[in-house]
Design an enzyme around this catalytic site. Structure first.
Site, PDB file in Angstrom:
ATOM      1  N   GLU C  73       0.814  -1.213   0.000  1.00  0.00           N
ATOM      2  CA  GLU C  73       0.000   0.000   0.000  1.00  0.00           C
ATOM      3  C   GLU C  73       0.847   1.262   0.000  1.00  0.00           C
ATOM      4  OE1 GLU C  73      -0.674  -2.641   1.930  1.00  0.00           O
ATOM      5  OE2 GLU C  73      -2.679  -3.262   1.289  1.00  0.00           O
ATOM      6  N   HIS C 142     -11.340  -4.849   9.670  1.00  0.00           N
ATOM      7  CA  HIS C 142     -11.944  -4.665   8.346  1.00  0.00           C
ATOM      8  C   HIS C 142     -13.296  -3.960   8.423  1.00  0.00           C
ATOM      9  CE1 HIS C 142      -8.997  -7.737   7.207  1.00  0.00           C
ATOM     10  NE2 HIS C 142      -9.271  -7.527   5.950  1.00  0.00           N
TER      11      HIS C 142
HETATM   12  C1  LIG Z   1      -2.337  -4.653   4.440  1.00  0.00           C
HETATM   13  C2  LIG Z   1      -3.366  -5.476   3.752  1.00  0.00           C
HETATM   14  N1  LIG Z   1      -3.537  -5.314   2.434  1.00  0.00           N
HETATM   15  C3  LIG Z   1      -4.471  -6.022   1.771  1.00  0.00           C
HETATM   16  C4  LIG Z   1      -5.250  -6.946   2.424  1.00  0.00           C
HETATM   17  C5  LIG Z   1      -6.331  -7.740   1.689  1.00  0.00           C
HETATM   18  N2  LIG Z   1      -5.883  -9.144   1.544  1.00  0.00           N
HETATM   19  C6  LIG Z   1      -6.244 -10.074   2.437  1.00  0.00           C
HETATM   20  S1  LIG Z   1      -5.538 -11.548   2.104  1.00  0.00           S
HETATM   21  C7  LIG Z   1      -4.760 -10.931   0.747  1.00  0.00           C
HETATM   22  C8  LIG Z   1      -3.894 -11.821  -0.070  1.00  0.00           C
HETATM   23  C9  LIG Z   1      -2.785 -12.383   0.740  1.00  0.00           C
HETATM   24  O1  LIG Z   1      -2.003 -13.197  -0.053  1.00  0.00           O
HETATM   25  P1  LIG Z   1      -0.882 -14.115   0.563  1.00  0.00           P
HETATM   26  O2  LIG Z   1      -0.004 -13.310   1.436  1.00  0.00           O
HETATM   27  O3  LIG Z   1      -0.235 -14.809  -0.571  1.00  0.00           O
HETATM   28  O4  LIG Z   1      -1.648 -15.147   1.498  1.00  0.00           O
HETATM   29  P2  LIG Z   1      -2.683 -16.274   1.052  1.00  0.00           P
HETATM   30  O5  LIG Z   1      -4.046 -15.659   1.054  1.00  0.00           O
HETATM   31  O6  LIG Z   1      -2.296 -16.771  -0.279  1.00  0.00           O
HETATM   32  O7  LIG Z   1      -2.571 -17.327   2.107  1.00  0.00           O
HETATM   33  C10 LIG Z   1      -5.058  -9.591   0.570  1.00  0.00           C
HETATM   34  C11 LIG Z   1      -4.551  -8.744  -0.525  1.00  0.00           C
HETATM   35  C12 LIG Z   1      -5.059  -7.069   3.811  1.00  0.00           C
HETATM   36  N3  LIG Z   1      -5.797  -7.884   4.536  1.00  0.00           N
HETATM   37  N4  LIG Z   1      -4.091  -6.339   4.434  1.00  0.00           N
END
Ligand SMILES: Cc1ncc(C[n+]2csc(CCOP(=O)(O)OP(=O)(O)O)c2C)c(N)n1
Ligand SMILES: Cc1ncc(C[n+]2csc(CCOP(=O)(O)OP(=O)(O)O)c2C)c(N)n1
Ligand SMILES: [Mg+2]
Ligand SMILES: [Mg+2]
Lengths: 344, 330, 344, 330
Positions: C73, C142
């Protein structure tokens, strides 16, 4: 026994006493010692803080407990949160409160919320010390007073002391408080001297202090602006107006009772807050009184704040930015209905 | 990774003179600010760039107004190398109405967007994402421009380093990340704060080239920049250049610098001085004559004196400026 | 011509029209398209936003203008700031406003202040779209409504629409505004339908909208809470009380005139703001009226807000967290001095 | 860097049974949550860990209550592997008063600090600094404990990755950073968002070991963890372990997963399934008998059913809980 020491010495003394009392108290931040790993500074500091507030701590407590950090506010602030949750009692220094932009998540979404999200099964005895305030010619990114942002966030406590003696007692209370506390130090107050007790003492969080008694007008002022209020009160006295100056000392929790009791007595309220005006501590206190103290009020509630603009660098503009006794007098004239007050 | 050595004669005579002039402008500007500050005339925090001239100048020698730079709290050198007006700069540091930012920004925020200078920055690490944005515009608008992000060894541990470089890398943006590794972040040694041995070593984490240069050799910096900027303009994405350098003064004015050893200071301020070395290089290679160099030095001295005079004789901004420029509408 | 579409369709349509009108308008954010570099999704989205709000944009405008970002971000928000300052007109999506903790510096110290610090020699036509609001069972990280933090910061404009039609017009105004605007979308409003004009139109920032006329009581309500206010107004009407519902639509700038004029007419004010209570938009509006509208007031100013706690996960608790028409009625009963109102 | 292959028989019989049980608990717990969620019973966002069991279990097999873990939005697996109570977890996901967090946290915030589980986390990248803090306490208090930070491939591009690992590295903290590279962050492929080829490649930027393991081979994970944890407990600082894995379900419940190809899904959900492979491994090496395995499977199934029953029969929290636990004093 009390003796005259400066605001920054009082803050320093509080940390020293806390670290002596409890081995779990540690200090982390950028250059809180300075000179880490420099050969001739193994047991000595290079700086002791950018303004010298943490001087002497590394000599007494060593580099294990006085930790210089990289410029990684999110990293060390988040670390401080869980260090607190797992048994330490850290003091994390955020050099300027303006840098919260680099670690708001750690404070707002982690530190402040852990306990609640975990259903009470954690506590976060973390103190964040941070500098704030305009008047230092430090420009827009080093001069803000951002306590409103923190006061908005449940789970945090917010302290803004105005005198050396308050600073010491409130900081000790903050360090030994089991919740996360954001402790604001106005950089332009550091050299201010005052009587301070040598001993360990705490001032309870959530208790306002009446810095001057009066029956005609209440001024609630925050941090350094307590002194603007006291100056204005002196000038008002020359016109026969007795001003009560209330220093809330902690914005969260806020001592609503003391503020309301004062307005009940005086019927008039001015709030001085050098922060920006919107959604501010000034509006917070005003709104409190406009609800619970409405029936006491004889006149509109006035707020003396910074204008809605960033802090300008030029001394010529920065002086206009800040609250002054004259601005207070103008507001007082308006709510007392006596235009001659302005010309005191 | 090996430290790149400077080749001879890659620099034209005209460019060489410009570079020598800019290096001297920076040095003399900073020495002057140091002098005035110690008299208590200047407000606020001032961070001087003296000693690091070769970095800003070696890089900016390749840039034109369509190229952008982002800077740091130690921004005077970048401003001068990006051809910001000396009078306007000095005036800004004084907080005067004739300053580049009308006195509202001060030393830590001097900017001149039209010149491609996106501002000194009071936030360490603040520049990484900002350079990415300027690079994004260049790519999307196909301006042919590049964006250079100057940053310190301290900034290299901030999260924005990681986010900014990764973004520039995946989007193959024309951005050059220039580390000014002067060994210290305030009073904290690079070696303590950084888990890497060289900042350039971190380039591998982003699959981009990382290069280390002697940041006090302006020719070496110039040449490294040339390679990086060519890559950037060709759409090959970002490069990380680490310039090993040194700041002659303290972190800010007033710093007792107890963390520096006297040998270290001696070596850097004397033997390794970038301006002295460039001067020798120019003479040795017959690029510029002794006379011309002296002429430049003198012109610069005069320009700096004039800048101070200009600043001192300028008025402070007036009350209506306080609430101006907050929004476009007021 | 108008037709009924949902809040999220209205937001989507605004972006589509803006991107058609001006090639400098780009969109960046996490999964605003989704599926970048996936073979079968070259010109198609995987998601079109986590809630589908940006659906269809990558098909029409391509991946050069609809940029999926890493979870970074600070990186992309800072990039959006200077992309704006150097000639683009970016829309940056901060998926949930709660994530501002990861990029506050870019918004507060860079985006909001550039213009001022540069003495007016830059503009930052950036729009940050972000989701807020409780009621989605999304828990403490959230579900926040953090518009007060942004309203506190000079240099930002803050928009919180309550209807599909407002959302479209305000978003178009935001995108074509030359200052940074933070545009709040309540995730629980996305499915709400309303009449929306097909054409390109803008609603000026800084103009409140009177959503219901009335002469006995003013309710100023923010975002989704406008609907709580309207429901309460219906109930109050049954008791013969005519409520005026003012929707400020933009918190910064705030349409002080419209609010004050309404209170002048009614003499009574309730503010509904689902955010946390301290240093909030509710206190901001209350303080405004306690100063400039004091003489109009017949009763204390009441604020219906969330309590001073994080948003709880459990539906049982989250329902108690939010403002309700019943809570409004209780406040109305108090300031009208008629206890029977509560039982409507 | 080469992918570590699993050795035989490093695991005791008892440990092997525990691991098989935990992997099954995770899989069945998640399958059950999936089933209930699709009926519309469960509130909020739910991110399932099914498919990645080998990571949480292979790592946590080395941990005891004095060791801490930080988790992610996809936290159920970590909780189970760290021996959080299944009833309390399920109840938490239902938002019930008997939940581990009294229903106040929900799926994204399940925690049990006494068990060393510092919480699932709704903020991607939130765990890095938190793990550093737990590691700092362990070091300062000399508890002998370690802290494990589980994070996704998406989190690997967040600034906290950089700040957290650098801090742990310079302070030589007992922290193990465990990347769960399941190929996607929401609907965004790892390859698009990350400029590195492997997350483990980034370890070099911090002068710490980086290791890649087949994250669907629980023995390989177990062995890599053993090396890393030994280093940590010996005061040699952090390690970065990248586990290549896959999530069987969508990003969250409701995700149509258009970004996944069917071959990919087929391969992962069938051929490479971690539980099936571990089962075969145990039988082939004669570590656990078929009967014992079936016994475990059945016990797990019963435990999960009970957990659902427990959750469904539990009351919701009552009004006074709303304003409780905000501060220690109330
Ligand atoms: C700071 C932040 N940015 C965006 C999000 C929204 N978000 C939640 S899970 C996710 C993807 C996470 O991907 P990864 O780290 O690969 O974990 P996975 O879901 O694949 O286990 C996003 C973008 C968030 N929760 N926190
Ligand atoms: C986010 C942030 N953290 C801390 C500071 C305080 N600060 C200002 S300069 C500085 C040191 C910067 O070191 P480096 O990046 O090496 O640059 P140098 O001063 O050596 O040129 C620090 C810690 C800041 N301005 N911003
Ligand atoms: Mg440095
Ligand atoms: Mg992933």
């Amino acid at each position: 026994m009390t003796r005259k020491i400066s605001f920054s010495e009082a803050v320093n003394e509080a940390m020293k006493l806390a670290m002596r009392k409890d081995p779990n108290v540690i200090l982390l931040g950028e250059d809180v010692a300075g000179g880490a790993t420099v050969d001739h500074l193994q047991d000595d500091e290079a700086w002791g803080g950018v303004m010298g507030v943490t001087k002497g701590l590394v000599q007494e407590f060593g580099r294990e407990r006085v930790l210089d950090t990289p410029i990684a506010e999110a990293g060390y602030m988040g670390a401080a949160v869980t260090a607190a949750a797992t048994g330490m009692r850290p003091i994390a220094e955020l050099m300027f409160n303006d840098f919260i932009g680099s670690c708001l998540d750690e404070v707002m979404n982690q530190g402040a919320k852990l306990r609640y999200m975990f259903g009470g099964k954690a506590k976060v005895p973390l103190t964040v010390r941070t500098m704030h305030g305009a008047g230092f010619r430090a420009a827009a990114q080093h001069s803000q007073s951002l306590y409103a942002l923190f006061t908005h966030i449940p789970g945090l406590k917010v302290v803004v002391p105005s005198t050396p003696s308050d600073a010491k007692g409130l900081l000790l209370a903050s360090i030994f408080d089991d919740d996360p506390v954001i402790f604001f130090e106005d950089k332009t107050l550091y050299n201010m001297k005052g009587e301070v007790d040598e001993e360990f003492y705490t001032i309870p969080l959530g208790k306002a202090d009446i810095k001057r008694q009066g029956s005609d007008l209440t001024i609630v002022a925050i941090g350094k602006q307590v002194h603007t209020a006291l100056k204005a009160a002196e000038l008002l006295k020359e016109r026969g107006i007795e001003t009560e100056v209330v220093d809330p000392r902690t914005l969260s929790p806020l001592d609503e009772e003391t503020i309301l009791a004062s307005v009940e007595k005086t019927g008039r309220l001015i709030v001085i807050d050098e922060a920006n005006p919107r959604c501010s501590a000034a509006t917070d206190i005003s709104a409190l009184v406009a609800d619970k103290g409405f029936d006491y009020l004889d006149a509109p509630i006035k707020m003396i704040t910074a204008p809605h603009c960033p802090v300008p660098f030029s001394p010529a503009l920065e002086d206009l930015y800040l609250p002054t006794p004259e601005k207070v007098l103008r507001a007082a004239a308006e709510i007392i209905g006596d235009e001659t007050i302005v010309t005191v | 990774m090996t430290i790149a050595k400077s080749q001879t004669k890659s620099i034209t005579q005209e460019k060489a003179k410009w570079m020598y002039q800019k290096m001297n402008e920076i040095r003399q500007f900073e020495d002057k600010v140091h002098e005035i500050f110690s008299k208590g005339v200047l407000p606020g925090f001032v961070h001087l760039y003296a000693g690091e001239e070769a970095v800003a100048v070696g890089i900016c020698a390749h840039l034109s107004e369509k190229d952008y730079i982002t800077s740091t709290h130690r921004g005077h050198g970048h401003c001068i190398a990006k051809e910001c007006d000396l009078n306007g700069m000095m005036s800004e540091i004084y907080g005067k109405a004739t300053g580049l930012c009308k006195g509202k920004g001060g030393s830590m925020h001097i900017a001149d967007v039209e010149k491609g200078m996106l501002g000194a920055n009071g936030i360490v690490g603040g520049g990484f994402p900002l350079a990415v944005g300027a690079g994004l515009t260049a790519k999307l608008k196909k301006t042919g421009g590049v964006a250079v992000c100057f940053f310190g060894d301290g900034a290299n541990n901030h999260g924005t380093f990681h986010e900014g470089i990764n973004l520039a890398a995946i989007w193959k943006l024309p951005v050059i990340f220039v580390a000014e590794n002067n060994g210290y972040a305030e009073a904290t040694p690079f070696e303590y704060a950084s888990s890497c041995q060289n900042i350039a070593d971190r380039a591998a984490a982003y699959n981009i080239p990382g290069e280390i240069v002697d940041g006090k050799d302006v020719v070496a910096v110039y040449e490294a920049a040339e390679r990086a900027i060519e890559r950037a303009r060709n759409g090959q994405g970002p490069t990380l250049i680490e310039c090993k350098t040194y700041r002659n003064y303290g972190h800010f004015e007033g710093d007792a610098q107890t963390y520096k050893s006297s040998e270290e200071k001696q070596k850097h301020l004397q033997e390794l001085d970038a301006i002295v070395r460039f001067r020798k290089h120019l003479l040795a290679n017959g690029l510029v004559s002794e006379q011309e160099l002296m002429h430049i030095e003198q012109n610069v001295a005069e320009a700096i004196e004039k800048a101070v005079e200009f600043a001192e004789n300028s008025p402070f901004p007036t009350e209506e400026e306080l609430l101006r420029d907050v929004y476009v509408s007021y």
